[in-house]
Write a protein that holds these residues in place. Structure first.
Motif, mmCIF file in Angstrom:
data_model
loop_
_atom_site.group_PDB
_atom_site.id
_atom_site.type_symbol
_atom_site.label_atom_id
_atom_site.label_comp_id
_atom_site.label_asym_id
_atom_site.label_seq_id
_atom_site.Cartn_x
_atom_site.Cartn_y
_atom_site.Cartn_z
ATOM 1 N N LEU A 27 0.839 -1.197 0.000
ATOM 2 C CA LEU A 27 0.000 0.000 0.000
ATOM 3 C C LEU A 27 0.876 1.249 0.000
ATOM 4 O O LEU A 27 1.945 1.274 0.609
ATOM 5 C CB LEU A 27 -0.923 0.002 1.219
ATOM 6 N N LYS A 28 0.415 2.284 -0.652
ATOM 7 C CA LYS A 28 1.116 3.568 -0.699
ATOM 8 C C LYS A 28 0.578 4.466 0.411
ATOM 9 O O LYS A 28 -0.614 4.455 0.711
ATOM 10 C CB LYS A 28 0.908 4.263 -2.045
ATOM 11 N N LEU A 29 1.454 5.265 1.004
ATOM 12 C CA LEU A 29 1.046 6.186 2.062
ATOM 13 C C LEU A 29 0.827 7.588 1.494
ATOM 14 O O LEU A 29 1.699 8.139 0.826
ATOM 15 C CB LEU A 29 2.102 6.251 3.169
ATOM 16 N N PHE A 30 -0.338 8.136 1.773
ATOM 17 C CA PHE A 30 -0.665 9.524 1.451
ATOM 18 C C PHE A 30 -1.077 10.178 2.763
ATOM 19 O O PHE A 30 -2.251 10.205 3.110
ATOM 20 C CB PHE A 30 -1.783 9.566 0.413
ATOM 21 N N HIS A 31 -0.085 10.649 3.535
ATOM 22 C CA HIS A 31 -0.461 11.280 4.810
ATOM 23 C C HIS A 31 -0.950 12.704 4.540
ATOM 24 O O HIS A 31 -0.551 13.347 3.575
ATOM 25 C CB HIS A 31 0.666 11.192 5.846
ATOM 26 N N ASN A 32 -1.867 13.149 5.382
ATOM 27 C CA ASN A 32 -2.580 14.397 5.126
ATOM 28 C C ASN A 32 -1.670 15.602 4.936
ATOM 29 O O ASN A 32 -2.012 16.530 4.209
ATOM 30 C CB ASN A 32 -3.649 14.663 6.196
ATOM 31 N N HIS A 33 -0.496 15.590 5.534
ATOM 32 C CA HIS A 33 0.387 16.745 5.397
ATOM 33 C C HIS A 33 1.132 16.778 4.070
ATOM 34 O O HIS A 33 1.736 17.799 3.740
ATOM 35 C CB HIS A 33 1.352 16.845 6.584
ATOM 36 N N MET A 34 1.061 15.718 3.301
ATOM 37 C CA MET A 34 1.681 15.761 1.976
ATOM 38 C C MET A 34 0.995 16.837 1.129
ATOM 39 O O MET A 34 1.663 17.549 0.380
ATOM 40 C CB MET A 34 1.615 14.391 1.302
ATOM 41 N N SER A 35 -0.311 16.962 1.268
ATOM 42 C CA SER A 35 -1.036 18.010 0.533
ATOM 43 C C SER A 35 -0.996 19.339 1.292
ATOM 44 O O SER A 35 -0.771 20.390 0.683
ATOM 45 C CB SER A 35 -2.476 17.577 0.263
ATOM 46 N N ILE A 36 -1.165 19.309 2.595
ATOM 47 C CA ILE A 36 -1.182 20.543 3.394
ATOM 48 C C ILE A 36 0.148 21.289 3.288
ATOM 49 O O ILE A 36 0.181 22.497 3.046
ATOM 50 C CB ILE A 36 -1.512 20.235 4.871
ATOM 51 N N ASP A 37 1.247 20.566 3.468
ATOM 52 C CA ASP A 37 2.555 21.229 3.461
ATOM 53 C C ASP A 37 2.950 21.708 2.069
ATOM 54 O O ASP A 37 3.630 22.729 1.930
ATOM 55 C CB ASP A 37 3.620 20.315 4.051
ATOM 56 N N PHE A 38 2.509 21.005 1.039
ATOM 57 C CA PHE A 38 2.767 21.481 -0.322
ATOM 58 C C PHE A 38 2.039 22.804 -0.554
ATOM 59 O O PHE A 38 2.641 23.796 -0.968
ATOM 60 C CB PHE A 38 2.328 20.431 -1.350
ATOM 61 N N VAL A 39 0.756 22.836 -0.255
ATOM 62 C CA VAL A 39 -0.047 24.036 -0.496
ATOM 63 C C VAL A 39 0.403 25.188 0.395
ATOM 64 O O VAL A 39 0.391 26.351 -0.020
ATOM 65 C CB VAL A 39 -1.555 23.730 -0.315
ATOM 66 N N SER A 40 0.845 24.884 1.623
ATOM 67 C CA SER A 40 1.207 25.952 2.567
ATOM 68 C C SER A 40 2.414 26.760 2.108
ATOM 69 O O SER A 40 2.670 27.839 2.637
ATOM 70 C CB SER A 40 1.449 25.379 3.959
ATOM 71 N N GLN A 41 3.117 26.275 1.094
ATOM 72 C CA GLN A 41 4.200 27.072 0.519
ATOM 73 C C GLN A 41 3.648 28.292 -0.221
ATOM 74 O O GLN A 41 4.376 29.245 -0.481
ATOM 75 C CB GLN A 41 5.026 26.223 -0.442
#
Length: 186
Positions: A27-41
């Motif tokens: 299974l691949k991991l998509f933790h919620n901060h992968m999207s949050i931290d990308f956008v927060s830039q």
């Protein structure tokens, strides 16, 4: 296709357990901060633009994974049980995978707030979650969210068949991942 929604309050260990579970399965991991931290830039997550972009990224990942030949996905999420919108979101994501023949597994983690304050400053968390590196702010957010929302379910509130709840106080993340793997035969 399997979707594991690994949820619980901030700093309960979702990402770390997810990392161990991903290592034990295909299974691949998509933790919620992968999207949050990308956008927060570009935009703070609390802004309308930040929320819209995070939602869009997550939706597109879910769309592509749900129709791919991957074995599955582990997604981490902070579920506020007092917000109908969070219930609706979990239902929407679950329906997407199930509509394509996938199976959804709900895994809830819990630990008391003092343990979560300790975990909030662990090296692994700070390496993988840039927005948590301001540890004073992060702890304040953890406490504020704990006081404002109910972040763990009530007994028998979740009635889905593929559900388990784990109090992971005193357990290593690898042990928790093994419990999940065994329970759901991943």
């Amino acid at each position: 296709m399997k979707l594991i929604i690994l949820f619980g309050p901030q700093a309960v260990g979702k990402m770390t357990v997810g990392q161990h579970l991903a290592a034990k399965t295909d299974l691949k991991l998509f933790h919620n901060h992968m999207s949050i931290d990308f956008v927060s830039q570009f935009f703070d997550y609390g802004t309308p633009s930040g929320k819209r972009l995070v939602g869009m990224i997550r939706h597109e990942i879910f769309e592509e994974v749900s129709k791919s030949d991957l074995k599955g996905l582990i997604f981490t999420y902070v579920w506020a049980f007092d917000l109908q919108s969070d219930w609706d979101y979990i239902e929407k994501v679950s329906n997407l995978f199930e509509s394509r023949g996938g199976t959804v597994y709900l895994v809830e983690l819990e630990a008391d707030i003092e343990e979560r304050k300790k975990r909030n400053i662990t090296e692994n968390r700070l390496i993988h979650k840039p927005t948590k590196r301001d540890v004073k702010w992060s702890e304040e957010e953890l406490i504020k969210t704990y006081q404002k929302h109910r972040l763990n379910s009530l007994p028998e509130e979740i009635t889905k068949q593929n559900y388990m709840r784990i109090n992971n106080m005193g357990l290593e993340a690898d042990q928790v991942a093994e419990l999940i793997k065994e329970r759901f035969e991943l």
